[in-house]
Design an enzyme around this catalytic site. Sequence first.
Site, PDB file in Angstrom:
ATOM      1  N   GLY A  12      75.254  -8.215  -3.793  1.00 31.57           N
ATOM      2  CA  GLY A  12      75.112  -8.943  -2.465  1.00 31.57           C
ATOM      3  C   GLY A  12      73.797  -8.873  -1.952  1.00 31.57           C
ATOM      4  N   ALA A  13      73.482  -9.684  -1.358  1.00 28.91           N
ATOM      5  CA  ALA A  13      72.100  -9.616  -0.569  1.00 28.91           C
ATOM      6  C   ALA A  13      71.863 -10.245   1.032  1.00 28.91           C
ATOM      7  CB  ALA A  13      70.954 -10.636  -1.512  1.00 28.91           C
ATOM      8  N   GLY A  14      72.922  -9.967   1.434  1.00 29.02           N
ATOM      9  CA  GLY A  14      72.902 -10.063   2.967  1.00 29.02           C
ATOM     10  C   GLY A  14      72.331  -8.744   3.683  1.00 29.02           C
ATOM     11  N   ALA A  16      73.749  -5.902   4.665  1.00 26.42           N
ATOM     12  CA  ALA A  16      74.021  -4.755   4.217  1.00 26.42           C
ATOM     13  C   ALA A  16      73.483  -4.355   2.855  1.00 26.42           C
ATOM     14  CB  ALA A  16      75.731  -4.650   3.866  1.00 26.42           C
ATOM     15  N   PHE A 116      77.586  -8.432  26.020  1.00 26.25           N
ATOM     16  CA  PHE A 116      78.431  -8.973  24.954  1.00 26.25           C
ATOM     17  C   PHE A 116      79.852  -8.529  25.097  1.00 26.25           C
ATOM     18  CE2 PHE A 116      78.350 -11.050  21.011  1.00 26.25           C
ATOM     19  CZ  PHE A 116      77.195 -11.823  20.851  1.00 26.25           C
ATOM     20  N   GLN A 237      89.727 -11.074  12.062  1.00 30.07           N
ATOM     21  CA  GLN A 237      89.232 -11.477  13.290  1.00 30.07           C
ATOM     22  C   GLN A 237      89.112 -13.099  13.381  1.00 30.07           C
ATOM     23  OE1 GLN A 237      85.192 -10.485  15.088  1.00 30.07           O
ATOM     24  NE2 GLN A 237      86.381  -9.239  16.235  1.00 30.07           N
ATOM     25  N   HIS A 239      87.496 -15.563  15.908  1.00 28.53           N
ATOM     26  CA  HIS A 239      86.435 -15.655  16.995  1.00 28.53           C
ATOM     27  C   HIS A 239      86.968 -16.712  17.811  1.00 28.53           C
ATOM     28  CE1 HIS A 239      82.879 -16.515  18.875  1.00 28.53           C
ATOM     29  NE2 HIS A 239      82.279 -15.391  18.532  1.00 28.53           N
ATOM     30  N   LEU A 249      80.488 -21.467  14.346  1.00 35.08           N
ATOM     31  CA  LEU A 249      80.550 -20.329  15.456  1.00 35.08           C
ATOM     32  C   LEU A 249      79.710 -20.938  16.736  1.00 35.08           C
ATOM     33  CD1 LEU A 249      81.193 -17.531  16.156  1.00 35.08           C
ATOM     34  CD2 LEU A 249      79.012 -16.887  15.223  1.00 35.08           C
ATOM     35  N   GLU A 252      79.280 -15.567  21.181  1.00 31.02           N
ATOM     36  CA  GLU A 252      79.717 -14.864  22.469  1.00 31.02           C
ATOM     37  C   GLU A 252      78.427 -14.769  23.190  1.00 31.02           C
ATOM     38  OE1 GLU A 252      82.422 -12.136  21.074  1.00 31.02           O
ATOM     39  OE2 GLU A 252      81.601 -10.548  22.644  1.00 31.02           O
ATOM     40  N   ARG A 283      87.214  -9.959  21.282  1.00 32.80           N
ATOM     41  CA  ARG A 283      87.674 -11.355  20.769  1.00 32.80           C
ATOM     42  C   ARG A 283      89.336 -11.761  20.401  1.00 32.80           C
ATOM     43  NH1 ARG A 283      82.544 -11.418  16.551  1.00 32.80           N
ATOM     44  NH2 ARG A 283      81.086 -12.012  18.137  1.00 32.80           N
ATOM     45  N   HIS A 349      86.838 -15.556  11.389  1.00 30.67           N
ATOM     46  CA  HIS A 349      85.335 -15.144  11.574  1.00 30.67           C
ATOM     47  C   HIS A 349      85.043 -13.785  10.665  1.00 30.67           C
ATOM     48  CE1 HIS A 349      81.572 -15.082  13.246  1.00 30.67           C
ATOM     49  NE2 HIS A 349      81.651 -13.741  13.949  1.00 30.67           N
ATOM     50  N   GLU A 402      80.535  -6.162   5.621  1.00 24.73           N
ATOM     51  CA  GLU A 402      81.807  -6.677   5.964  1.00 24.73           C
ATOM     52  C   GLU A 402      82.807  -6.256   4.738  1.00 24.73           C
ATOM     53  OE1 GLU A 402      81.970 -10.745   7.153  1.00 24.73           O
ATOM     54  OE2 GLU A 402      83.984 -10.805   7.312  1.00 24.73           O
ATOM     55  N   ARG A 413      87.099  -5.688  15.893  1.00 26.26           N
ATOM     56  CA  ARG A 413      85.518  -5.566  15.928  1.00 26.26           C
ATOM     57  C   ARG A 413      84.886  -6.197  17.259  1.00 26.26           C
ATOM     58  NH1 ARG A 413      81.155  -8.341  15.048  1.00 26.26           N
ATOM     59  NH2 ARG A 413      81.996 -10.127  13.871  1.00 26.26           N
ATOM     60  N   SER A 418      78.999  -6.014  14.223  1.00 26.21           N
ATOM     61  CA  SER A 418      78.889  -6.224  12.537  1.00 26.21           C
ATOM     62  C   SER A 418      77.458  -6.146  11.943  1.00 26.21           C
ATOM     63  CB  SER A 418      79.680  -7.535  12.213  1.00 26.21           C
ATOM     64  OG  SER A 418      78.933  -8.677  12.376  1.00 26.21           O
ATOM     65  N   LEU A 419      76.793  -6.880  12.846  1.00 28.72           N
ATOM     66  CA  LEU A 419      75.352  -6.693  12.352  1.00 28.72           C
ATOM     67  C   LEU A 419      75.025  -5.359  12.417  1.00 28.72           C
ATOM     68  CD1 LEU A 419      73.242  -9.456  14.176  1.00 28.72           C
ATOM     69  CD2 LEU A 419      73.942  -9.054  11.595  1.00 28.72           C
TER      70      LEU A 419
END
Lengths: 607, 232
Positions: A12-14, A16, A116, A237, A239, A249, A252, A283, A349, A402, A413, A418-419
């Site tokens: 995975g290359a997001g 995290a 937020f 969750q 959203h 999305l 928020e 949320r 979400h 995630e 959350r 999450s970021l």
Amino acid sequence: MAIFEHEVVVVGAGGAGLMAARYASEGADVAVLSKLHPLRSHTGAAQGGICAALGNEEEDHWIWHAFDTVKGSDYLGDQDAIVIMCQDAPRTIIELEHDGVPFSRTPDGKIAQRPFGGHTRNFGEAPVRRACYAADRTGHVILHTLYEQCLKRKVRFYNEFQVLDLLINPDGEVAGVVAYEIRTGEIHTFRARAVVLATGGYGRVYKTTSNAHANTGDGFAIALRAGIPLEDMEFVQFHPTGMYRLGILITEGARGEGGVLRNRLGERFMERYAPTVKDLAPRDVISRCIYQEIREGRGIDGKDYVYLDLTHLSLKQIETKLPEIATFSKIYLGIDPSREPIPVAPTCHYAMGGIPTDPDGRVYRAVRLLEGRDGNYQDEQGRWVTPRFELEYVPGLYAAGEVACVSVHGANRLGTNSLLDLVVFGRRVGKAIVQQLEREGRRLPALPDDPERRARQTLEAILSRSEGESVAQVRADLQQMMMDNVSVFRTAETLQQARQAIAEIRNRAERVRIDDHGRQFNTDLMEAWELLSLVDVAESIIHSAEARTESRGAHSREDYPKRDDARWLKHTLFYRYPDGSVELRYRPVTILPAEQYPFFQPKERKY
Amino acid sequence: MQVTVKIKRFNPETDEAPHWETYHVPADPMDRVLDLLNYIKWHIDGTLTYRRSCAHGVCGSDAMRINGENKLACSVLVKDLGPEITIEPLPVLPVIKDLVVDMTSFFRKYEAVKPWLINDDPPPERERLQSPRDHALIEEATKCILCGACTQSCPSTWADPDYLGPAALLKAYRFVFDSRDQGTEERLRIVDSNQGLWKCYTIFNCVEACPKEIDVTRWISALKRRAVTARY
């Protein structure tokens, strides 16, 4: 076909995965496998911000952030992990800035911050400006910066490699992964000393979702098939502000900038439900309120949506702070949000649950309860106590982002966390791996026998079938079923229906037929394989949700409307065995001592 | 409504050359072109192959040539195209299968401009300060999603596939004009060349193609001025 060897394999290359790779590369040979090009990862879609108590715009403290997160989690988050995240947040954001993230700025050149949902000052008094942002493309700039840093550090990328299996050898150690090279159709084995699962979420289990097509929960399913449980899967969750029907999305941050929700009567209904923070309630709360308004006939035109109203914001504010969502509204709805309200409804979400890890991202497969209790209890003074337990780890296996459940989000959350989770725990995983390699050496563990067997058999079975339903049909039925029975509100009845339905859908999913029987770039085959991931994930959500007879955070049981700490202050661990049977076990929540952290003791959650 | 979708298809395992196939698809005017492709793949022909992920114009997977213009399939709606829609892969890049192209050369150009912040000073305790005015210089350029629509729309790329192209030059601009970056000299050495900045003839195709509405030519021109100033 081929055997590749790396000390560390990140799947995975997001945010995290790249964060783990970036920090692990400081002391190890790292490869990243992604089913997409890294820059296509869904982290890039995160809009509004990333919270850290930098205090750039007003007074703020990590303990306030931690309190908000504990409360936001409806007291299911592990408080030791939450403290670590909120303490680590400021320096991690600063390191991101040093790596080049182009954050929006205050007039004096610092990282800008905005309010937020659920983030407050002084333990719930009023909203606080804590979310660092880059307009409404915060995830995009973080993703790009992290990829840039990985290129600079010569991390090896294997793009468009779909990981199909996690390899654990007979000694119980992680030995690597099996991956399918999409372009050639070849199956390869990757040997590694450490494997990081950072595959993101599963939003595509539901019909309406903000998630990308790629978010099919593969990492959850791969772990489950390797005998690893999934934690707290009942907490999904929704959203509150997805574009009506499309699910895309609307950050928020739009409400952080002053946007408000209105019903058919034009009423700002959140004032009634959450008098202190109103439209900046968390949320889970807002999604329930929207559905409540709709049920009571106050949806727009009596339909199943409400309005997000930004018309009172200045054009400049929309153009500079929320340009992306202005564009989305224009393209997909034909609406100019400075003149007309945006039709919105809750959209799937985020996964609070996932692969269970400790705060260094180490994955565990089992819990030993040392006091024989699987949940928390109150002492004579009424203080909540955490019974002692030990974790049984899977050596060499890590998870972050995630797909992982640390758990910092508990039952719900908060926006921006999450970021933050991605970067804080991705970084910690990268550093922990370097330490592991230095401590335990870099020997590659032995592979299990015929490591590619299961992956090969699964794909060949799909390719060989000439009869059966289409992937699209079965997937659509699954997504609709989950939407009808396991979304924001749940009852014993809907969950029982879902449990019966998923067994039937699994049968169908294992018998689908595809059109493309070729080897090269066979996305038809990949969709059929991903459908099996969706089914595994859905099943884990349903079983975990059916057992939890209380309402907590995003898990809202209409037949059990109250939170029940005496029975349910505990984490769910869902296991699935090779014969198809499932089991639920539980683990206490880590609650910090009341003397030191009085604010963290569970109490009624009001906003 | 019913739309006719004509797609240029190529299967490397069976076809010697690309061919056109036509599909009739029920559609709503508000449907995305990606919805049409999904409809075809899911209900008519599962062999149709294309990349997609976020489906709302932020991941950059699904750039393709739609009615002769490079666009993201998820960001263009049926109502803006009419009942006849022609879809081809992005030009110049080698086709792997159907609408999937090999982006290797595109990303090699991106990597060539050293797309990372260069600053060898010991990092300060807190963030490096950047005024809103300095931030504004690069903000638009940071919107780039590297979908390839611009570079593959550029006549200079068509004439010389080794030209760095607008996406890579925009990335160079983004770092050269970042007040925190110290790599201007080494980056200008790379872009100040015949296959770099000076092959941009301000044709503005990149600006028209950009799904993020970035004024690419403007920023490349700023980079040209910077290169000239550095030289003389």
